[in-house]
Design a protein around this motif. Structure first.
Motif, PDB file in Angstrom:
ATOM      1  N   GLN A   1      -6.033 -17.118  39.449  1.00 23.41           N
ATOM      2  CA  GLN A   1      -5.520 -16.286  40.533  1.00 23.41           C
ATOM      3  C   GLN A   1      -4.769 -17.118  41.565  1.00 23.41           C
ATOM      4  O   GLN A   1      -3.703 -16.738  42.044  1.00 23.41           O
ATOM      5  CB  GLN A   1      -6.674 -15.551  41.215  1.00 23.41           C
ATOM      6  N   VAL A   2      -5.338 -18.260  41.917  1.00 26.87           N
ATOM      7  CA  VAL A   2      -4.686 -19.124  42.903  1.00 26.87           C
ATOM      8  C   VAL A   2      -3.363 -19.658  42.354  1.00 26.87           C
ATOM      9  O   VAL A   2      -2.332 -19.673  43.048  1.00 26.87           O
ATOM     10  CB  VAL A   2      -5.628 -20.284  43.297  1.00 26.87           C
ATOM     11  N   LEU A   3      -3.363 -20.089  41.096  1.00 27.23           N
ATOM     12  CA  LEU A   3      -2.126 -20.592  40.499  1.00 27.23           C
ATOM     13  C   LEU A   3      -1.070 -19.495  40.395  1.00 27.23           C
ATOM     14  O   LEU A   3       0.134 -19.759  40.513  1.00 27.23           O
ATOM     15  CB  LEU A   3      -2.426 -21.163  39.114  1.00 27.23           C
ATOM     16  N   ALA A   4      -1.526 -18.261  40.192  1.00 25.10           N
ATOM     17  CA  ALA A   4      -0.581 -17.155  40.063  1.00 25.10           C
ATOM     18  C   ALA A   4       0.191 -16.904  41.352  1.00 25.10           C
ATOM     19  O   ALA A   4       1.308 -16.372  41.321  1.00 25.10           O
ATOM     20  CB  ALA A   4      -1.319 -15.885  39.639  1.00 25.10           C
ATOM     21  N   LEU A   5      -0.377 -17.278  42.491  1.00 31.38           N
ATOM     22  CA  LEU A   5       0.330 -17.102  43.766  1.00 31.38           C
ATOM     23  C   LEU A   5       1.642 -17.878  43.771  1.00 31.38           C
ATOM     24  O   LEU A   5       2.632 -17.457  44.380  1.00 31.38           O
ATOM     25  CB  LEU A   5      -0.559 -17.555  44.929  1.00 31.38           C
ATOM     26  N   PHE A   6       1.653 -19.019  43.089  1.00 32.08           N
ATOM     27  CA  PHE A   6       2.855 -19.848  43.083  1.00 32.08           C
ATOM     28  C   PHE A   6       3.879 -19.359  42.057  1.00 32.08           C
ATOM     29  O   PHE A   6       5.004 -19.864  42.014  1.00 32.08           O
ATOM     30  CB  PHE A   6       2.473 -21.298  42.785  1.00 32.08           C
ATOM     31  N   LEU A   7       3.475 -18.385  41.226  1.00 34.93           N
ATOM     32  CA  LEU A   7       4.385 -17.829  40.226  1.00 34.93           C
ATOM     33  C   LEU A   7       4.711 -16.374  40.530  1.00 34.93           C
ATOM     34  O   LEU A   7       5.173 -15.634  39.650  1.00 34.93           O
ATOM     35  CB  LEU A   7       3.755 -17.939  38.830  1.00 34.93           C
ATOM     36  N   ARG A   8       4.487 -15.943  41.743  1.00 32.79           N
ATOM     37  CA  ARG A   8       4.672 -14.539  42.128  1.00 32.79           C
ATOM     38  C   ARG A   8       6.163 -14.192  42.202  1.00 32.79           C
ATOM     39  O   ARG A   8       6.892 -14.736  43.033  1.00 32.79           O
ATOM     40  CB  ARG A   8       4.005 -14.324  43.491  1.00 32.79           C
ATOM     41  N   PRO A   9       6.622 -13.291  41.333  1.00 32.35           N
ATOM     42  CA  PRO A   9       8.042 -12.918  41.376  1.00 32.35           C
ATOM     43  C   PRO A   9       8.382 -12.136  42.646  1.00 32.35           C
ATOM     44  O   PRO A   9       7.498 -11.561  43.288  1.00 32.35           O
ATOM     45  CB  PRO A   9       8.204 -12.032  40.131  1.00 32.35           C
ATOM     46  N   LYS A  10       9.636 -12.108  42.998  1.00 33.86           N
ATOM     47  CA  LYS A  10      10.074 -11.314  44.138  1.00 33.86           C
ATOM     48  C   LYS A  10       9.954  -9.826  43.817  1.00 33.86           C
ATOM     49  O   LYS A  10       9.873  -9.426  42.657  1.00 33.86           O
ATOM     50  CB  LYS A  10      11.512 -11.670  44.498  1.00 33.86           C
ATOM     51  N   LYS A  11       9.947  -8.993  44.874  1.00 30.67           N
ATOM     52  CA  LYS A  11       9.686  -7.564  44.687  1.00 30.67           C
ATOM     53  C   LYS A  11      10.658  -6.912  43.711  1.00 30.67           C
ATOM     54  O   LYS A  11      10.292  -6.025  42.947  1.00 30.67           O
ATOM     55  CB  LYS A  11       9.758  -6.855  46.035  1.00 30.67           C
ATOM     56  N   GLU A  12      11.915  -7.336  43.769  1.00 33.17           N
ATOM     57  CA  GLU A  12      12.919  -6.688  42.932  1.00 33.17           C
ATOM     58  C   GLU A  12      12.983  -7.245  41.506  1.00 33.17           C
ATOM     59  O   GLU A  12      13.730  -6.727  40.666  1.00 33.17           O
ATOM     60  CB  GLU A  12      14.305  -6.822  43.575  1.00 33.17           C
ATOM     61  N   HIS A  13      12.183  -8.283  41.211  1.00 32.34           N
ATOM     62  CA  HIS A  13      12.230  -8.901  39.891  1.00 32.34           C
ATOM     63  C   HIS A  13      11.634  -7.946  38.843  1.00 32.34           C
ATOM     64  O   HIS A  13      10.659  -7.243  39.102  1.00 32.34           O
ATOM     65  CB  HIS A  13      11.459 -10.217  39.894  1.00 32.34           C
ATOM     66  N   LYS A  14      12.203  -7.940  37.641  1.00 33.06           N
ATOM     67  CA  LYS A  14      11.764  -7.009  36.606  1.00 33.06           C
ATOM     68  C   LYS A  14      10.346  -7.283  36.110  1.00 33.06           C
ATOM     69  O   LYS A  14       9.709  -6.405  35.526  1.00 33.06           O
ATOM     70  CB  LYS A  14      12.740  -7.038  35.431  1.00 33.06           C
ATOM     71  N   TYR A  15       9.861  -8.509  36.310  1.00 33.46           N
ATOM     72  CA  TYR A  15       8.499  -8.848  35.872  1.00 33.46           C
ATOM     73  C   TYR A  15       7.446  -8.650  36.973  1.00 33.46           C
ATOM     74  O   TYR A  15       6.271  -8.910  36.734  1.00 33.46           O
ATOM     75  CB  TYR A  15       8.439 -10.293  35.380  1.00 33.46           C
TER      76      TYR A  15
ATOM     77  N   ALA B   1       6.152  -5.953  38.233  1.00 35.28           N
ATOM     78  CA  ALA B   1       5.143  -4.945  37.888  1.00 35.28           C
ATOM     79  C   ALA B   1       4.081  -5.522  36.964  1.00 35.28           C
ATOM     80  O   ALA B   1       2.882  -5.244  37.117  1.00 35.28           O
ATOM     81  CB  ALA B   1       5.802  -3.737  37.231  1.00 35.28           C
ATOM     82  N   TYR B   2       4.492  -6.366  36.007  1.00 35.57           N
ATOM     83  CA  TYR B   2       3.528  -6.989  35.093  1.00 35.57           C
ATOM     84  C   TYR B   2       2.653  -8.002  35.838  1.00 35.57           C
ATOM     85  O   TYR B   2       1.456  -8.120  35.573  1.00 35.57           O
ATOM     86  CB  TYR B   2       4.263  -7.670  33.944  1.00 35.57           C
ATOM     87  N   TRP B   3       3.256  -8.716  36.767  1.00 36.69           N
ATOM     88  CA  TRP B   3       2.480  -9.677  37.564  1.00 36.69           C
ATOM     89  C   TRP B   3       1.429  -8.948  38.389  1.00 36.69           C
ATOM     90  O   TRP B   3       0.293  -9.410  38.522  1.00 36.69           O
ATOM     91  CB  TRP B   3       3.423 -10.473  38.468  1.00 36.69           C
TER      92      TRP B   3
END
Length: 401
Positions: A303-317, A319-321
């Motif tokens: 979960q912590v590592l995922a914060l650094f891979l968080r796509p921007k709101k308009e990015h197509k991925y 919703a999956y994130w």
């Protein structure tokens, strides 16, 4: 809210007394023994009017013990056991005392009464079986029936690596010895519930002074209860509900991240303390508690590592994130709370401290339920004002915006 709940929980857990009464308090302290026997600690057991007294030598791993209880009837028997593999009768390494044949006469009772002796039993099921060697080499075994009708059973057990942890103890009383063997005991509520935890290090320390292993266990419990059990759920509440209010943006995000990062940092400290305790408690493994703890730590790290891979709101991925982040986050919270209760059971925490943690969880749950209703109301009014409608539940764990 989260800070107040966490602070109250810390005070409750740190104030929790040891489950056994060490020398210095309780009815067991007034007990006297023959042959000038004396013990460093004692505990009034919660069932059958029994008590256990002991001195534990950490250097040698030897446990000197005395068990005191009244047989269920004249001519009956008493038993005390440690169970390294469970909390009931199967697996118990038992000392059983009674007026067994061949022990002579005397035993501290009437002159004509048969003497009491001790037999050891390695109990493999729900039947006592035949006497024989037990997993803890036993010596100095003796028993006597006092004028007060209570039996006193003595022995020395070599615990080896098992002495480093919290042990399960069971005890029992029976009404008769028939055919030279203990007759089955009654099946009353007290008989079936005659089991408890025995923390040798905690209780001996209470009699003799401070004990570092006890402090480590308490620290481990407090850190994990506050982190996985309070801060992370509070952070999830901030993220789910406060973002509904436009005035709370971006404050909700910083509150969420702060709770999760602080909770994770504290949780890692608690996890590391638990790993160290596991290494020190050789031969004692709480498999379920350990495995859940490892899973919680691993998922929390993701979960912590995922914060650094968080796509921007308009990015197509994005919703999956979001789906990944929410599902893993809620899994960590559920597993964390479950494991906290498992840890409390291992430590033998008194019911009032379990109740205190349950109250803390209930406060968070009530707050979440209230905010759920409020935020849905806000969203409905906002949609009506904008002339929009919706007919389905929110996706990915979010309220509609």
């Amino acid at each position: 809210m989260a800070g107040a709940v966490a602070f109250a929980l810390v005070l409750a857990l740190l104030a929790a007394p040891p489950p056994a009464r060490a020398a210095g308090g309780g009815r067991c302290v007034g007990e006297s023994f023959s042959a000038n026997r004396a013990y460093a600690a004692c505990s009034d057991l919660p069932r059958l009017g029994a008590s256990v007294h002991w001195t534990y030598d950490r250097a040698s791993g030897d446990l000197s013990v005395a068990f005191v209880a009244a047989p269920a009837a004249p001519g009956g028997w008493v038993a005390w056991a440690l169970n390294p593999s469970g909390d009931g009768m199967p697996g118990a390494q038992a000392l059983v005392a009674g007026p067994f044949p061949g022990a002579g006469a005397g035993g501290g009772g009437a002159a004509s009464a048969p003497a009491w002796s001790v037999r050891t039993y390695n109990v493999s099921g729900y039947a006592l079986g035949d006497p024989g060697p037990i997993a803890f080499p036993a010596s100095d075994l003796a028993a006597e029936l006092g004028a007060d009708g209570r039996a006193r059973v003595y022995g020395r057990l070599s615990l080896g690596p098992y002495g480093a942890g919290v042990l399960n103890q069971v005890w029992q009383v029976g009404a008769a010895v028939t055919g030279g063997a203990p007759a089955p005991h009654a099946m009353g509520a007290d008989n079936l519930a005659a089991k408890a935890k025995l923390d040798l290090l905690r209780s001996t320390a209470a009699a003799a002074g401070a004990d570092s292993a006890t402090r480590k266990r308490n620290i481990h419990g407090v850190l994990n209860a506050v982190s996985w059990g309070v801060l992370l759920p509070a952070g999830a509440i901030f993220a789910r509900y406060l973002k509904t209010f436009k005035s709370a943006d971006p404050a909700w995000f910083y509150l969420h991240v702060t709770c999760q990062l602080v909770g994770y940092g504290v949780g890692v400290s608690g996890w590391a303390t638990g790993i160290n305790l596991g290494k020190e408690s050789k031969g004692v493994t709480y498999t379920g508690h350990r495995n859940i703890g490892i899973a919680v730590f691993a998922l929390g790290t993701l979960q912590v590592l995922a914060l650094f891979l968080r796509p921007k709101k308009e990015h197509k991925y994005r919703a999956y994130w979001n789906m990944y982040h929410h599902s893993v986050g809620y899994t960590v919270i559920v597993l964390g709370v479950v494991n906290i209760f498992k840890g409390m059971a291992i430590l033998g925490v008194e019911q009032r401290w379990r109740t205190a943690y349950i109250a803390a969880v209930c406060v968070l749950a009530v707050a979440a339920a209230a905010l759920e209703a409020v935020t849905w109301g806000v969203v409905v009014r906002r949609r009506k004002a904008e002339g929009k409608t919706f007919s389905s539940a929110p996706a990915n764990g979010h309220l509609p915006r």
